[in-house]
Motif scaffolding. Sequence first.
Motif, PDB file in Angstrom:
ATOM      1  N   GLU A 199       0.812  -1.221   0.000  1.00 60.29           N
ATOM      2  CA  GLU A 199       0.000   0.000   0.000  1.00 60.29           C
ATOM      3  C   GLU A 199       0.842   1.266   0.000  1.00 60.29           C
ATOM      4  OE1 GLU A 199      -3.379   0.212   2.626  1.00 60.29           O
ATOM      5  OE2 GLU A 199      -3.448  -1.970   2.859  1.00 60.29           O
ATOM      6  N   LYS A 200       2.178   1.107   0.007  1.00 60.12           N
ATOM      7  CA  LYS A 200       3.096   2.260   0.014  1.00 60.12           C
ATOM      8  C   LYS A 200       2.759   3.234   1.148  1.00 60.12           C
ATOM      9  CE  LYS A 200       4.297   2.172  -4.913  1.00 60.12           C
ATOM     10  NZ  LYS A 200       3.763   0.836  -5.186  1.00 60.12           N
ATOM     11  N   LEU A 201       2.621   2.666   2.351  1.00 62.18           N
ATOM     12  CA  LEU A 201       2.219   3.456   3.515  1.00 62.18           C
ATOM     13  C   LEU A 201       3.394   4.036   4.288  1.00 62.18           C
ATOM     14  CD1 LEU A 201      -0.686   1.235   4.901  1.00 62.18           C
ATOM     15  CD2 LEU A 201      -0.878   3.451   3.736  1.00 62.18           C
ATOM     16  N   ALA A 202       4.615   3.581   4.030  1.00 61.11           N
ATOM     17  CA  ALA A 202       5.774   4.057   4.796  1.00 61.11           C
ATOM     18  C   ALA A 202       7.001   4.128   3.899  1.00 61.11           C
ATOM     19  CB  ALA A 202       6.041   3.145   5.989  1.00 61.11           C
ATOM     20  N   GLU A 203       7.899   5.051   4.236  1.00 63.07           N
ATOM     21  CA  GLU A 203       9.196   5.157   3.562  1.00 63.07           C
ATOM     22  C   GLU A 203      10.276   4.396   4.325  1.00 63.07           C
ATOM     23  OE1 GLU A 203      10.643   8.980   2.364  1.00 63.07           O
ATOM     24  OE2 GLU A 203       8.606   9.733   2.059  1.00 63.07           O
ATOM     25  N   PHE A 204      10.102   4.323   5.652  1.00 64.72           N
ATOM     26  CA  PHE A 204      11.113   3.736   6.525  1.00 64.72           C
ATOM     27  C   PHE A 204      10.503   2.635   7.381  1.00 64.72           C
ATOM     28  CE2 PHE A 204      12.613   8.026   5.677  1.00 64.72           C
ATOM     29  CZ  PHE A 204      13.981   7.864   5.496  1.00 64.72           C
ATOM     30  N   CYS A 205      11.384   1.760   7.874  1.00 69.07           N
ATOM     31  CA  CYS A 205      11.007   0.779   8.894  1.00 69.07           C
ATOM     32  C   CYS A 205      11.918   0.974  10.096  1.00 69.07           C
ATOM     33  CB  CYS A 205      11.149  -0.640   8.362  1.00 69.07           C
ATOM     34  SG  CYS A 205      10.751  -1.928   9.577  1.00 69.07           S
ATOM     35  N   ASP A 206      11.347   0.879  11.273  1.00 66.60           N
ATOM     36  CA  ASP A 206      12.061   1.077  12.531  1.00 66.60           C
ATOM     37  C   ASP A 206      11.799  -0.135  13.417  1.00 66.60           C
ATOM     38  OD1 ASP A 206      13.333   2.192  14.761  1.00 66.60           O
ATOM     39  OD2 ASP A 206      12.295   4.116  14.601  1.00 66.60           O
ATOM     40  N   VAL A 207      12.626  -0.301  14.453  1.00 67.43           N
ATOM     41  CA  VAL A 207      12.450  -1.388  15.414  1.00 67.43           C
ATOM     42  C   VAL A 207      13.028  -0.938  16.757  1.00 67.43           C
ATOM     43  CG1 VAL A 207      14.642  -2.495  14.783  1.00 67.43           C
ATOM     44  CG2 VAL A 207      12.847  -3.869  15.835  1.00 67.43           C
ATOM     45  N   PHE A 208      12.426  -1.388  17.851  1.00 65.70           N
ATOM     46  CA  PHE A 208      12.918  -1.071  19.187  1.00 65.70           C
ATOM     47  C   PHE A 208      13.836  -2.214  19.617  1.00 65.70           C
ATOM     48  CE2 PHE A 208      11.505   0.331  23.742  1.00 65.70           C
ATOM     49  CZ  PHE A 208      12.784   0.791  23.977  1.00 65.70           C
ATOM     50  N   CYS A 209      15.124  -2.057  19.353  1.00 61.06           N
ATOM     51  CA  CYS A 209      16.130  -3.070  19.692  1.00 61.06           C
ATOM     52  C   CYS A 209      16.633  -2.789  21.099  1.00 61.06           C
ATOM     53  CB  CYS A 209      17.277  -3.006  18.675  1.00 61.06           C
ATOM     54  SG  CYS A 209      18.588  -4.207  18.967  1.00 61.06           S
ATOM     55  N   GLU A 210      16.091  -3.519  22.068  1.00 63.51           N
ATOM     56  CA  GLU A 210      16.407  -3.220  23.465  1.00 63.51           C
ATOM     57  C   GLU A 210      16.037  -4.408  24.324  1.00 63.51           C
ATOM     58  OE1 GLU A 210      18.090  -1.935  26.202  1.00 63.51           O
ATOM     59  OE2 GLU A 210      17.897  -0.143  24.947  1.00 63.51           O
ATOM     60  N   ARG A 211      16.743  -4.566  25.423  1.00 61.26           N
ATOM     61  CA  ARG A 211      16.447  -5.614  26.391  1.00 61.26           C
ATOM     62  C   ARG A 211      14.973  -5.532  26.816  1.00 61.26           C
ATOM     63  NH1 ARG A 211      19.727  -3.974  30.770  1.00 61.26           N
ATOM     64  NH2 ARG A 211      17.965  -2.668  31.349  1.00 61.26           N
ATOM     65  N   GLY A 212      14.257  -6.653  26.734  1.00 56.98           N
ATOM     66  CA  GLY A 212      12.849  -6.681  27.091  1.00 56.98           C
ATOM     67  C   GLY A 212      11.927  -6.336  25.938  1.00 56.98           C
ATOM     68  N   TYR A 213      12.492  -5.984  24.795  1.00 59.88           N
ATOM     69  CA  TYR A 213      11.674  -5.660  23.624  1.00 59.88           C
ATOM     70  C   TYR A 213      12.075  -6.584  22.475  1.00 59.88           C
ATOM     71  CZ  TYR A 213       9.997  -1.829  26.431  1.00 59.88           C
ATOM     72  OH  TYR A 213       9.412  -1.117  27.437  1.00 59.88           O
ATOM     73  N   PHE A 214      13.034  -6.203  21.653  1.00 61.37           N
ATOM     74  CA  PHE A 214      13.477  -7.070  20.571  1.00 61.37           C
ATOM     75  C   PHE A 214      14.997  -7.164  20.590  1.00 61.37           C
ATOM     76  CE2 PHE A 214       9.389  -5.356  19.328  1.00 61.37           C
ATOM     77  CZ  PHE A 214       8.690  -6.531  19.047  1.00 61.37           C
ATOM     78  N   SER A 215      15.494  -8.392  20.481  1.00 60.66           N
ATOM     79  CA  SER A 215      16.934  -8.638  20.505  1.00 60.66           C
ATOM     80  C   SER A 215      17.572  -8.175  19.203  1.00 60.66           C
ATOM     81  CB  SER A 215      17.197 -10.137  20.690  1.00 60.66           C
ATOM     82  OG  SER A 215      16.793 -10.841  19.521  1.00 60.66           O
ATOM     83  N   VAL A 216      18.896  -8.193  19.183  1.00 55.75           N
ATOM     84  CA  VAL A 216      19.626  -7.843  17.964  1.00 55.75           C
ATOM     85  C   VAL A 216      19.221  -8.774  16.824  1.00 55.75           C
ATOM     86  CG1 VAL A 216      21.915  -7.822  16.877  1.00 55.75           C
ATOM     87  CG2 VAL A 216      21.579  -6.728  19.105  1.00 55.75           C
ATOM     88  N   GLU A 217      19.119 -10.075  17.093  1.00 60.48           N
ATOM     89  CA  GLU A 217      18.762 -11.031  16.047  1.00 60.48           C
ATOM     90  C   GLU A 217      17.341 -10.797  15.541  1.00 60.48           C
ATOM     91  OE1 GLU A 217      20.444 -13.163  14.228  1.00 60.48           O
ATOM     92  OE2 GLU A 217      22.223 -12.373  15.236  1.00 60.48           O
ATOM     93  N   GLN A 218      16.414 -10.564  16.452  1.00 54.64           N
ATOM     94  CA  GLN A 218      15.036 -10.294  16.040  1.00 54.64           C
ATOM     95  C   GLN A 218      14.953  -8.988  15.249  1.00 54.64           C
ATOM     96  OE1 GLN A 218      13.470 -10.392  19.994  1.00 54.64           O
ATOM     97  NE2 GLN A 218      12.845 -12.541  19.888  1.00 54.64           N
ATOM     98  N   SER A 219      15.689  -7.994  15.692  1.00 58.58           N
ATOM     99  CA  SER A 219      15.701  -6.703  14.999  1.00 58.58           C
ATOM    100  C   SER A 219      16.295  -6.840  13.605  1.00 58.58           C
ATOM    101  CB  SER A 219      16.498  -5.679  15.815  1.00 58.58           C
ATOM    102  OG  SER A 219      15.922  -5.484  17.094  1.00 58.58           O
ATOM    103  N   ARG A 220      17.373  -7.634  13.506  1.00 60.97           N
ATOM    104  CA  ARG A 220      17.992  -7.871  12.191  1.00 60.97           C
ATOM    105  C   ARG A 220      16.989  -8.523  11.245  1.00 60.97           C
ATOM    106  NH1 ARG A 220      22.083 -10.509  13.723  1.00 60.97           N
ATOM    107  NH2 ARG A 220      23.756  -8.962  13.471  1.00 60.97           N
ATOM    108  N   LYS A 221      16.215  -9.458  11.756  1.00 61.76           N
ATOM    109  CA  LYS A 221      15.238 -10.164  10.926  1.00 61.76           C
ATOM    110  C   LYS A 221      14.190  -9.191  10.374  1.00 61.76           C
ATOM    111  CE  LYS A 221      12.166 -14.193  10.960  1.00 61.76           C
ATOM    112  NZ  LYS A 221      11.667 -15.362  11.746  1.00 61.76           N
ATOM    113  N   VAL A 222      13.676  -8.323  11.227  1.00 62.32           N
ATOM    114  CA  VAL A 222      12.658  -7.350  10.805  1.00 62.32           C
ATOM    115  C   VAL A 222      13.236  -6.371   9.786  1.00 62.32           C
ATOM    116  CG1 VAL A 222      11.230  -5.411  11.575  1.00 62.32           C
ATOM    117  CG2 VAL A 222      11.300  -7.525  12.924  1.00 62.32           C
ATOM    118  N   LEU A 223      14.372  -5.788  10.112  1.00 65.73           N
ATOM    119  CA  LEU A 223      14.947  -4.760   9.246  1.00 65.73           C
ATOM    120  C   LEU A 223      15.432  -5.340   7.923  1.00 65.73           C
ATOM    121  CD1 LEU A 223      16.878  -2.654  11.915  1.00 65.73           C
ATOM    122  CD2 LEU A 223      14.688  -2.107  10.827  1.00 65.73           C
TER     123      LEU A 223
END
Length: 401
Positions: A199-223
């Motif tokens: 739907e071309k709703l965003a130009e960027f993707c972000d992630v909260f890479c932090e203890r208790g939220y998303f790990s480095v590996e999980q963040s890498r997967k999303v990004l």
Amino acid sequence: MKTIAVVHAAQLVTPFDVIPDGGMLIRDGKIDIVAETKEIERNLTALSSQVEKVDIGGRVVLPGFVDAHTHLVFAGNRLDDFERRARGETYEQIAKAGGGIWSTVEKTRAADDVDLAAQAKKHADWFLKCGTTTVEAKSGYGLTTEHELKILRVMKQIETPLEIVPTFLGAHAAPREFSSADEYVDLVVNEMLPRVAEEKLAEFCDVFCERGYFSVEQSRKVLSAAKKLGLKLRGHVDQLSNSGGAQLMAELGANTADHLEKTDEQGIAALKRANVQPVLLPGSVYALGSTSYPRARAMIDAGLDVVLATDFNPGSSPTCSMPMVVSLACTQMKMSPAEAIKGATINAARSLDRHGTVGSLERGKLANFCVFNCEDYREIAYWFGAMLPSAVYVRGELVKQ
């Protein structure tokens, strides 16, 4: 074609230069000439068309601020969180007790498009009053496919002179209804991101890479998935702990790494090698009652183009005032007023890939600028909490006075 002559600014801050008794000639919403007033007036004599003259009267003119990290669209507020922090509770303690991001997620899910757009339009008006003419805005308070898309669609619906650059932040926190963060990451990657891209709703993707939220590996997967779909990358990293988030953003070639309160020398060096811009959010540090400000001086000395932003959100940084952020940058992060102004204008525009159109007062760029009732641009940081623009222009049109 509408022509406007701006004259007699005590200082016109481009921000590469400070022009005394400065002015601009603006044609059809774009800057044609930037020079001293005498040069602008010489050009006026050669113009046969009618010219609207705007006499600044010895005040300061700056580019419209570019706020490269905001959470513009949400419902409600977090006054209870604010009071609990005042009693000494930490960000993590409040989140575990049901406050924090979750409080806003529940309110945002419950709000319909109309109500959400109305509150977002009110927020946009606050930004304009503070001299901000372009903002990056994140989703992240829906955390289901339906509600994340709703937030991004609302950004397109808001009728405002404020330019809004949309970012998908589906990986803001793992919803309680999921058994694990991994399970939720799979939903973000396999369902949310494809819909956002389609739907071309965003130009960027972000992630909260932090203890208790998303790990480095999980963040890498999303990004990594976002990058394959053509989205550019940003990241909330190293805010509460030095988890290697800065190195991850460098590895992935992100546009920015944001927060960075806990980033060390290795993280700074990685950002420099990969040419990733740091986005620093001193308003968030202040509002959380912390003293752990990012190492702005080390980043600047390393040759990084530091960006300043408000992190406007209902929990950890309820401010849309870039003048206040500029002041905090000077007093708490030892940036010079000139460095802080660049961080809030041209450096921020570059981080959003908007530096060809906004962020500085140069020929060919949009005539987005604000007027401050002072004679020296350093007063904006000096009179903290008090200095707001007396006038704000977008594309040469007065939008706030």
